[in-house]
Design a protein around this motif. Sequence first.
Motif, short mmCIF file in Angstrom:
data_model
loop_
_atom_site.label_atom_id
_atom_site.label_comp_id
_atom_site.label_asym_id
_atom_site.label_seq_id
_atom_site.Cartn_x
_atom_site.Cartn_y
_atom_site.Cartn_z
N LEU A 1 0.83 -1.20 0.00
CA LEU A 1 0.00 0.00 0.00
C LEU A 1 0.87 1.25 0.00
N THR B 1 0.16 5.05 0.71
CA THR B 1 -0.92 5.88 1.22
C THR B 1 -0.37 6.91 2.21
N ARG C 1 -6.80 -1.72 -10.67
CA ARG C 1 -6.85 -0.36 -11.24
C ARG C 1 -8.15 0.34 -10.84
N ASN D 1 -8.03 1.42 -7.21
CA ASN D 1 -7.18 2.61 -7.03
C ASN D 1 -7.87 3.89 -7.51
N GLU D 2 -8.73 3.77 -8.51
CA GLU D 2 -9.43 4.95 -9.03
C GLU D 2 -10.65 5.31 -8.19
N LYS E 1 -5.05 9.64 0.17
CA LYS E 1 -4.45 9.06 -1.02
C LYS E 1 -4.16 7.59 -0.76
N THR F 1 -2.89 3.85 -3.03
CA THR F 1 -2.62 3.08 -4.24
C THR F 1 -2.21 1.67 -3.84
N ILE F 2 -2.90 0.68 -4.39
CA ILE F 2 -2.54 -0.72 -4.17
C ILE F 2 -1.59 -1.13 -5.29
N LYS F 3 -0.43 -1.68 -4.92
CA LYS F 3 0.55 -2.10 -5.92
C LYS F 3 0.81 -3.60 -5.79
#
Length: 333
Positions: free
Chosen positions: A62, A64, A277, A280-281, A295, A297-299
Motif C-alpha cells: 500500500l 498511502t 486499477r 485505485n481509481e 491518497k 494506491t494498491i501495488k
Amino acid sequence: MRVTFSKSPEWFPSARPKGLERLFVREPIAEYTSQYVHMFLQDLEHLVPLGSRKERDGYFELETNDKPLAMKVVTALDRQYHSPHLGDALRHFLSSTAMELFFTGHSIIKLTVKFDEFKWEVSSLHPSATRIVSFGPFLLQVLPERDNQGFSRDFEIFPSELRFLSAKDILRIQLPTSLRRRRKRLIRRLRLLSDLSYPDTEKLFPRTSLENPSPKNNFFDFSMFRKNFDIALFQTIRETGWMARDYSGDEKSDFFTSVWRLRFRKFQASLRMDIIRQLNEKIPKIIHQVNPDFKMTIKEKGMLTPDELTEMEQQLYAGEISFKTVIDSTFNR
C-alpha cells in the motif's frame, strides 16, 4: 411495483425474476448444475498465485498517506473471511469479485463511514447483484416481493420495488469492456456444452425388443460425437487459455499444455490488474467525501504481468525455456 429513491441498496436472498422483473433482471446462473461453468469459475477465481509466501502480504503493498485508514478500507473488502492482513484480504476479495463479475458483469459494495468510531463498515450485495443495473448516473435495483421473516418479530410483506440508488458511496467493479460481450457468450456456450457432455444414450441407441433382440446402431457414432464435442469445447475456451482440466489425449502434449497454461495465467493477470486499477481509481473518490486529503494506491509485487507472460510464451516457442520453468513460474508467481 413502486418506484423509490435511496442511498442504500438492500440485501436479500437471490431468486428467479417474475413478471415485469424479467425486463430488468436475468435469471441467476445455475453454476453447480453446469459442469463446465462450475469448473471454469473455480479455476478462474485464483487470481493470486497459490504458491506459498513467507509474508502474508508478500504479493501486495500500500502506498498511502493514512495507513490505518487505508488498511481498514482494504481489509473491509474481504466480505467472506474478514482477514486483517492486506494480502489475504485482497486475495479473498479478488477471488469473490472474479466469480461475481462472470456471473453478473459487475460487483457491488456499499461503503459506510461511522464518524464517531472512525470505523469502516462494508456490506456486500453479492447474492443480489444480478438485480442491479445501470440507469444513467444511477444504479437501479429491482427488488421482488419479499418479507422480513427471520429478521423481525412483526411479520410484514413488502411489495416489489424499483429503487434508484445514488452511486456516490457505492464501489462498483466492472469487467473490462473487451470481456463484457465475451463473458455472456462464453458462459452461454459452457452451459450448453455442459448439457451436451453426457448425451441420453437411451434415445440415441436402438432398444432391444422381441422382434429385434440384437439391434445394430447404424446412426450414432459416439467417437465422432466426442471428437466434435472436443472441437466445440476448445473453440469456446480458446480465447481464455483455460484447458477445461483436460490434459490427456492424442492431441495433447507438454508444449500444448504449457502454452495454454501461460495464456490462462495471462487472462487471469489482465483481469486482476484491471480490478486493482478500478480500486485505485474509485476508493479515493468515495473517501474524499469525508477526507479530501486521502491518497491510496494498491501495488502488486512478485506476480507475473501479462507482458512477462507474453514474453515467456515467445521464449517457449523459441525453445529458450523448459516446460518445467513454465509450470513452476506460473504456479508460484
